[in-house]
Design an enzyme around this catalytic site. Structure first.
Site, PDB file in Angstrom:
ATOM      1  N   GLY A 126     -56.618 -57.886  -5.046  1.00 47.24           N
ATOM      2  CA  GLY A 126     -57.571 -57.968  -6.153  1.00 47.24           C
ATOM      3  C   GLY A 126     -56.923 -58.068  -7.520  1.00 47.24           C
ATOM      4  CB  CYS A 165     -81.344 -75.102   8.542  1.00 43.53           C
ATOM      5  SG  CYS A 165     -80.635 -76.755   8.378  1.00 43.53           S
ATOM      6  CB  CYS A 215     -79.278 -76.816  12.559  1.00 43.94           C
ATOM      7  SG  CYS A 215     -78.967 -75.401  11.478  1.00 43.94           S
ATOM      8  CB  CYS A 255     -76.888 -75.566   6.962  1.00 44.44           C
ATOM      9  SG  CYS A 255     -77.682 -74.637   8.257  1.00 44.44           S
ATOM     10  CB  CYS A 315     -75.844 -78.018   9.430  1.00 44.78           C
ATOM     11  SG  CYS A 315     -77.589 -78.418   9.508  1.00 44.78           S
TER      12      CYS A 315
END
Lengths: 226, 256, 283
Positions: free
Chosen positions: C29, C238, C241, C263, C269
């Site tokens: 970080g 979606c 899909c 997606c 997808c």
């Protein structure tokens, strides 16, 4: 309660050629509990100067100024502040307050500072203001716009809000009418009755005669020019 | 009793020039001390040294910490000093813009110190910010406004709320009423006086305005050319000044 | 092809970047400054990510590049072509087949594995920047873990919108220490940052910063007790899909404002559709 011992003072005016002006020498006096002593003497004798020295407002050059158990002439600022909070009240001729603070709060402030419940402190303030004939509609207003006499009475109310064991009164009855003068004199009598030691300056001889037990001529302490 | 702040022999030089020299005093809990002097007298340098903004060349600034008793803040780690600065200390700048986040709402400005010490409940933070805004007389409907939309006096009051929300014990103020209209000054002084008394705050106030110290300060320190020329009870120093410079200062105030 | 060193950058530069990466992995970080190079593409096109990819790729790697989840948008295509040309590495659009994935603003839906590296393109690495303009001050704040200001930002959100309206680049705290900008990924992806098996690298070219998350690092999204972090997304399946759990893009399909949700991760997808999923098979 108040005991001065050989107190002296001079002013040095650094910006006026360093002139040194002695104003007080060998000032000695004492005031017992329940006693009211008047400072007398001609104008310029140093009555106000002496009173200011007792209050710690003016520095003393030498001597002892015992108030309660504190030597004002040597005390640290915070000791003087504590003394003023708890022990030593002062009614001056001039009202000095933060603009915008309501009269009621100005009068209640000494008690609130001492930790009194604000409600009770304001109750006491109301009582005093009523007694000193300040019209109730003025209480929520700042005293800065009041007349001289009204300001004087607000000042007195503030000075008597807390039952100080010692009190300094600088012309407490000046610019007051007969009615209010009577009220102030009875306040002083009550303070004496509860055992307060009081030092006052009264030009009003009648008032002086009425409340003061003794007179001290400050002229005795005026230094003789060398 | 221990002084809250015990300052010893603070000296700060800028090269050959003296910022302030051999300054020492003890500030007790609940006391308000004023530092007066003209521009260049070293009063702001001294305040900077006390508040940890400037490293002095010599001296000690002992603060009576809650956990560890008196500690020299100059010897603390920066993390400790910064923690102190957002918990037990507060600093009120002359220019509110220096002490506020202008891009953050009034409520966020006040809440920041709470969040900085770990407050993580939005409702609580907001309630406390609202309470403090109310205490400095900023109404709730202005809470989500940014300080840029406020008047100078309001900004200064917001800065005070932002500083006092964590209940500090010591407040440093640098000309807190400078640059404000006289009428606004009075209101601010009244507010400050009330807060100081209610919270039992100790404060060090730097100003050139003698009227401000007379109303706010218990004690007074007069500085000239980096040196303390006189100190004592405020009304005593103002009414019976001993040093020539103080006499000049007091006699130069215009009467109205 | 001898015109380019492998992966465009010279070896010394790649070593310098690798040192920054290792430092970043050692201090999860923490923003490591590095001497960002001019790349043959404009800032904002992922120059930070490209330099990380260049320093990370080996001839045996298989590279995938996505832009907002899609493999077939301009940015993704041009970066993929860039490395095809300068490093001659194999490329793929299939997440599980890739060993290095450079991404702009998404984390793939498919779970990542220990032998993968995910490289983020970062525009502004400093999460405190919007409230504290001074770099000196923000570095000091990181040093001393003074992160109250981050919550001020979230406070402002709630005060203004009634909820935390930050929906991307949602700030996180890494292993209870550094607060980090996860790059402008949707907050929906934030939970995937934590305990991820792959190495995650973040590169900001213009700002000259690299930071990193080693595998299985704990990453927590900042929030308030009474306004907890909510990784929500559009509440729809979606349109292609039928997946109800993936992150969706809203697509306007005509001038009348008709919209559909698909997606954002095109590979996810596609894979589902090849396996026979569709809107009709869902629910």
């Amino acid at each position: 309660m108040i005991k001065l011992d050989n107190v002296s003072k001079h002013f040095t005016l650094h910006n006026q050629g360093g002139a040194s002006i002695p104003v007080m020498a060998g000032a000695t006096l004492s005031v017992e509990a329940g006693e009211c002593v008047a400072l007398v003497g001609p104008s310029g004798a140093g009555k106000s100067t002496l009173m200011r020295m007792i209050y710690g407002n003016y520095l003393a050059d030498a001597g002892r100024i015992m108030v309660g158990g504190t030597d004002v002439a040597r005390a640290a600022p915070r000791e003087i502040l504590a003394l003023r909070r708890n022990t030593l009240g002062y009614v001056s001729q001039f009202l000095r307050v933060v603009p915008r603070v309501p009269t009621l709060d100005v009068v209640a402030e000494p008690l609130i500072t001492l930790g009194t419940d604000p409600q009770a402190a304001r109750e006491r303030a109301r009582e005093l203001l009523a007694r000193l004939n300040i019209p109730e509609h003025l209480w929520p207003l700042s005293p800065t716009t009041f007349s001289g006499g009204e300001q004087q009475r607000v000042n007195i109310a503030r000075g008597f809000a807390h039952d100080y064991p010692t009190l300094l009164l600088d012309e407490p009855t000046a610019s007051l009418d007969v009615t209010n003068r009577t009220v102030v004199l009875s306040l002083i009598d009550e303070a004496k009755a509860r055992g307060a030691a009081i030092i006052g300056i009264f030009h009003d001889t009648e008032a002086r005669a009425q409340v003061c037990d003794r007179e001290v001529d400050v002229g005795r302490f005026t230094p003789v020019p060398a | 009793m221990t002084p809250l702040l015990d300052v010893r022999d603070i000296t700060k030089r800028y090269g050959a020039r003296i910022g302030c020299k051999d300054v020492g005093f003890a500030l007790w809990p609940g006391e308000v001390m004023g530092i007066v002097g003209e521009s260049g007298s070293g009063k702001s340098t001294l305040l900077g040294c006390l508040a940890g903004h400037l490293p002095p060349d010599t001296g000690e600034v002992l603060f009576d910490t809650r956990d560890g008793g008196p500690r020299d803040t100059l010897k603390m780690s920066e993390a400790e000093r910064r923690m102190l600065a957002r918990t037990d200390w507060a600093f009120v700048h002359q220019n509110a813009r220096d002490g506020l986040r202008m891009g953050v709402s009034a409520g966020g400005n006040v809440g920041e110190r709470l969040m900085a010490v770990g407050a993580r409940n939005y409702g609580d933070i907001r309630a406390r910010a609202e309470d403090w805004l109310d205490r400095v007389e900023i109404t709730e409907d202005r809470m989500d406004d940014r300080p840029g939309a406020f008047s100078g006096g309001m900004q200064q009051r917001l800065q005070i709320a932002r500083n006092l929300v964590t209940g500090p014990r010591l407040v440093f103020m640098d000309e807190p009423t400078g640059g404000l209209d006289v009428s606004v000054q009075a209101r601010l002084l009244d507010l400050l006086r009330g807060l100081v008394r209610q919270m039992g705050l100790s404060a060090v106030i730097v100003t050139h305005d003698l009227a401000v110290v007379r109303l706010l300060a218990d004690r007074l320190m007069v500085m000239k050319d980096g040196h303390v020329v006189e100190q004592g009870l405020t009304d005593q120093v103002l009414d019976d000044p001993q040093h020539g410079y103080t006499q000049l200062l007091v006699s130069s105030v215009l009467q109205v | 092809m001898t015109d380019y060193n492998f992966a465009y950058l010279d070896e010394q530069t790649k070593r310098m970047i690798r040192r920054a990466i290792l430092k970043g992995l050692a201090i999860p970080g923490y923003q490591v400054p590095f001497a960002s190079r001019e790349m043959p593409m404009p800032y904002g096109w992922g120059t930070g990510g490209v330099q990380l990819s260049a320093a990370t790729l080996t001839p045996d790697d298989r590279l995938k590049v996505i832009d907002q989840g899609a493999d077939d948008t301009t940015n993704a295509v041009s970066i993929r072509k860039f490395f095809e040309k300068t490093a001659r590495v194999a490329t793929t659009e299939h997440t599980p087949d890739a060993s290095v994935i450079q991404t702009r603003h998404r984390i793939p839906e498919a779970p990542l594995s220990e032998d993968q590296i995910l490289i983020y393109q970062v525009p502004i690495p400093e999460p405190l920047r919007f409230l504290e303009p001074s770099e000196v001050e923000t570095r000091k704040m990181h040093e001393l873990s003074e992160y109250g200001l981050m919550h001020v930002k979230l406070y402002e959100d709630i005060a203004r919108h009634g909820h935390i309206a930050t929906s991307y680049a949602y700030p996180v705290q890494v292993e209870g220490r550094y607060v980090m900008d996860p790059s402008p990924i949707p907050k929906f992806d934030n939970p995937k940052l934590s305990d991820c098996a792959a190495i995650q690298l973040f590169g900001a070219g213009r700002e000259q910063r690299i930071y990193a998350l080693p595998p299985h690092t704990k990453v927590v999204s900042l929030d308030f007790e009474d306004h907890p972090f909510d990784p929500s997304k559009a509440d729809a399946p979606c349109a292609l899909c039928g997946d109800t759990s993936s992150y969706l893009d809203e697509v306007i399909t005509d001038d009348a404002g008709t919209r559909m949700y698909v997606c954002s991760d095109t590979d996810h997808c596609q894979t589902r559709r090849e396996a026979g999923h569709s809107k009709e098979t869902a629910a």
